[in-house]
Motif scaffolding. Structure first.
Motif, short mmCIF file in Angstrom:
data_model
loop_
_atom_site.label_atom_id
_atom_site.label_comp_id
_atom_site.label_asym_id
_atom_site.label_seq_id
_atom_site.Cartn_x
_atom_site.Cartn_y
_atom_site.Cartn_z
N LEU A 229 0.80 -0.89 0.00
CA LEU A 229 -0.04 -0.18 0.42
C LEU A 229 0.76 1.40 0.20
N ILE A 230 2.10 1.23 0.25
CA ILE A 230 3.07 2.47 0.29
C ILE A 230 3.07 2.58 -0.99
N GLY A 231 4.25 1.90 -2.06
CA GLY A 231 4.30 2.17 -2.93
C GLY A 231 2.88 2.18 -3.13
N THR A 232 1.62 2.11 -3.21
CA THR A 232 0.64 2.84 -4.02
C THR A 232 -0.21 4.21 -3.29
N LEU A 233 0.23 4.64 -2.29
CA LEU A 233 -0.16 5.80 -1.66
C LEU A 233 1.02 6.55 -2.59
N TYR A 234 2.49 6.29 -2.69
CA TYR A 234 3.50 6.98 -3.35
C TYR A 234 3.17 7.51 -4.30
N SER A 235 2.82 6.76 -5.20
CA SER A 235 3.09 6.84 -6.52
C SER A 235 1.34 7.60 -7.26
N THR A 236 0.16 7.39 -6.03
CA THR A 236 -0.94 8.82 -6.08
C THR A 236 -1.25 9.40 -5.47
N VAL A 237 -0.33 9.40 -4.10
CA VAL A 237 0.20 11.07 -4.10
C VAL A 237 0.67 12.03 -4.86
N TRP A 238 1.81 11.68 -5.78
CA TRP A 238 2.33 12.47 -6.34
C TRP A 238 1.67 12.60 -7.58
N CYS A 239 1.13 11.65 -8.14
CA CYS A 239 0.03 11.57 -9.66
C CYS A 239 -0.64 12.59 -8.75
N ALA A 240 -1.51 12.61 -8.10
CA ALA A 240 -2.62 14.42 -7.20
C ALA A 240 -1.44 15.51 -7.60
N LEU A 241 -0.15 15.42 -6.90
CA LEU A 241 0.83 16.36 -6.95
C LEU A 241 1.21 17.54 -8.17
N ARG A 242 1.20 16.17 -8.62
CA ARG A 242 1.97 16.61 -10.67
C ARG A 242 0.70 17.52 -11.04
N GLY A 243 -0.53 16.70 -10.95
CA GLY A 243 -1.86 16.73 -12.02
C GLY A 243 -1.93 16.08 -13.33
N TYR A 244 -1.10 14.44 -12.76
CA TYR A 244 -1.18 13.36 -13.47
C TYR A 244 -2.40 12.07 -12.72
N GLY A 245 -2.77 12.62 -11.75
CA GLY A 245 -3.91 12.11 -11.65
C GLY A 245 -5.45 12.84 -11.16
N ASN A 246 -6.84 11.66 -11.38
CA ASN A 246 -8.14 11.98 -11.86
C ASN A 246 -9.02 12.34 -10.12
N TRP A 247 -10.46 11.61 -10.42
CA TRP A 247 -10.83 11.58 -8.75
C TRP A 247 -10.88 9.91 -8.24
N ALA A 248 -10.26 8.70 -9.71
CA ALA A 248 -10.09 7.35 -8.82
C ALA A 248 -8.24 7.71 -8.21
N THR A 249 -7.86 8.23 -8.98
CA THR A 249 -6.60 8.15 -8.04
C THR A 249 -7.11 9.20 -6.61
N ARG A 250 -7.37 10.03 -6.18
CA ARG A 250 -7.88 10.47 -5.28
C ARG A 250 -9.16 10.01 -3.97
N VAL A 251 -9.69 8.89 -4.67
CA VAL A 251 -10.40 7.59 -4.00
C VAL A 251 -9.31 6.85 -4.01
N MET A 252 -7.83 6.37 -4.69
CA MET A 252 -6.86 5.96 -4.02
C MET A 252 -6.25 6.17 -2.80
N ILE A 253 -5.79 7.35 -2.57
CA ILE A 253 -5.14 8.17 -1.63
C ILE A 253 -5.95 7.42 -0.48
N PHE A 254 -7.39 8.07 -0.28
CA PHE A 254 -7.59 8.38 1.08
C PHE A 254 -8.10 6.56 1.52
N LEU A 255 -8.29 5.52 0.66
CA LEU A 255 -8.36 4.18 1.17
C LEU A 255 -7.37 3.55 1.02
N CYS A 256 -6.07 3.46 0.10
CA CYS A 256 -5.32 3.37 0.96
C CYS A 256 -4.73 3.71 1.97
N THR A 257 -4.76 4.96 1.94
CA THR A 257 -4.04 5.13 3.74
C THR A 257 -5.25 4.56 5.02
N LEU A 258 -6.04 4.71 4.71
CA LEU A 258 -7.64 4.04 5.46
C LEU A 258 -6.70 2.84 5.95
#
Length: 467
Positions: A229-258
């Motif tokens: 999950l750490i790998g997924t969290l690193y990736s999705t957070v970075w994509c969101a900060l860099r502007g690559y992410g979409n709504w699914a990326t932001r949902v995955m940040i929440f799910l992985c963190t929880l």
């Protein structure tokens, strides 16, 4: 060789995609199956074949048939040249697994791969562990090279592969929530026989942290779940900060963190802190105002959510606050636990093996440590570690030069480089903290996605320069 219930799902799908000549789907299924590490699709004696290996082996077979039939891959020579340091390191590991256990046989003591029968160190000798680990190594290496060959072709779609990686992470989170509900409310059924069918692993699914159950979702233990999950969290957070992410990326940040918090894994918590520190340092050194602004907004939003959640729980469910406090105290006291002392002793013994074998190591598969670096030093020695350092250094340098040369480019390849690199970085950081191996097949598919995106971006940049 009995077929498991998980095998009844993965084998038919794998053969369906194989006969439909759809290697893309086989790779996607490999990434999804990579989260089901505690399951097996086929049982051979005391060993279980993990779900990712069913589509992975058929993908290798498909690509091998294409090579035999004369299908050419224009980037094959460049791929092999790019990966030469890694291929040399793998060759050293394979040769060392044959020579070193015989060279130092009976001279040093090692921790065996399986501790079920003997819970102590044993004299070094050639064992079945050397052969099985060699098989995994060869399989992962061939998968890595074949995946790069395929991804350098026009019909390959790396975006779909990354989406499959996120689907696998979402599956792990859903199973984790399901497991927590099962542990808290016993009447809710949970498919243990399906998810924990691999006899080659000891599944630790009854652990507690104070009054709170620890979850391991589709993995063998909570720390293994946190590492993924750490790998997924690193990736999705970075994509969101860099502007690559979409709504699914932001949902995955929440799910992985929880889900990561529910594992109560010290490895996961430390890796989260390290990731946040790396983000802040990078944002300061890079002087990218947009990235720094988004990072500050992200941190502020996280703090605000935690504050609101804490206030709501304190008002309506104070018992949850007490349980969380007990979990935090137990996490802080883990250094005094017997398991922590045992893991620390294994790592210390593995470091000592590197000295006792004059830096050569005991051979791949001979010793099992608790963390990645002492395990590498004890098995492939200083020589093998230096080869991996050279490979990783050259890879980091190529990533830096490629991204810098394509500054401002919002291409698919640039996205894949950053998304896969951060995913691999997160998993490696967690494994360095507490993890004996890094060799799952989905890891090498992600690495192949990174290398193939680098090669495509470099090729395109070279054509533009010539034009």
């Amino acid at each position: 060789m009995p077929l498991t219930a998980m095998g009844l799902i993965f084998w038919p799908l794998s053969f369906l995609f194989f006969f439909r000549k759809d290697p893309q789907r086989l790779l996607e299924l490999t990434l999804i199956g990579g989260v089901l590490q505690a399951a097996a699709v086929l049982v051979m004696g005391g060993l279980g074949l993990q779900p990712a290996m069913a589509p992975g082996m058929l993908f290798i077979a498909f690509m091998g048939l294409q090579l035999m039939l004369g299908v050419t891959f224009p980037a094959a020579g460049r791929v092999l040249k790019f990966c030469t340091p890694l291929l040399i390191a793998f060759s050293w590991a394979l040769v060392g697994s044959i020579i070193l256990p015989r060279l130092f046989e009976g001279v040093v003591l090692v921790w065996p791969q399986k501790l079920d029968d003997v819970a102590t160190r044993v004299p070094l000798a050639p064992t079945r562990g050397n052969m099985t680990q060699d098989c995994y190594l060869v399989l992962d290496l061939v998968m890595f090279v074949m995946t790069i060959f395929f991804l350098t072709r026009r019909e390959a779609d790396p975006r779909r592969l990354y989406n499959a990686y996120l689907v696998g992470a979402a599956l792990a989170c859903v199973v984790g929530f399901w497991e927590m509900a099962h542990r808290l409310v016993g009447s809710i059924p949970f498919p243990k026989e399906l998810l924990y069918s691999n006899p080659g692993w000891a599944v630790l699914d009854t652990q507690m942290s104070g009054p709170v159950p620890r979850i391991n979702a589709t993995f063998t233990e909570p720390s293994a779940c946190a590492t993924f999950l750490i790998g997924t969290l690193y990736s999705t957070v970075w994509c969101a900060l860099r502007g690559y992410g979409n709504w699914a990326t932001r949902v995955m940040i929440f799910l992985c963190t929880l889900c990561l918090l529910m594992t109560t894994s010290t490895t996961g918590y430390v890796a989260m802190i390290i990731g946040l520190a790396l983000l802040i340092v990078y944002a300061i050194l890079s002087r990218e105002r947009r990235l720094f602004r988004r990072l500050m907004m992200f941190i502020a939003g996280g703090v605000l959510c935690m504050g609101v959640t804490t206030l709501a729980l304190a008002a309506f469910a104070p018992d949850v606050i007490k349980a969380a406090a007990e979990v935090m105290l137990e996490t802080q006291d883990k250094k005094q636990s017997a398991s922590y002392e045992e893991r620390t002793q294994k790592d210390a013994d593995s470091y000592q093996l590197a000295f006792d074998t004059y830096g050569l190591g005991t051979g791949w598969g001979s010793d099992r440590s608790s963390s990645l670096l002492p395990g590498f030093l004890a098995t492939i020695g200083v020589v093998g570690v230096l080869m991996l350092v050279v490979w990783n250094g050259s890879l980091f340098l190529k990533i830096y030069r490629t991204i810098k040369g394509a500054a401002g480019e919002r291409s698919l390849d640039a996205w894949m480089i950053e998304a896969t690199f951060t995913a691999l970085l997160g998993r490696t950081v967690a494994t360095l903290i507490s993890g004996p191996v890094l060799g799952t097949m989905d890891f090498y598919v992600l690495l192949a996605m990174l290398v193939s995106a680098l090669i495509r971006l470099q090729t395109r940049a070279g054509k533009q320069v010539r034009a």
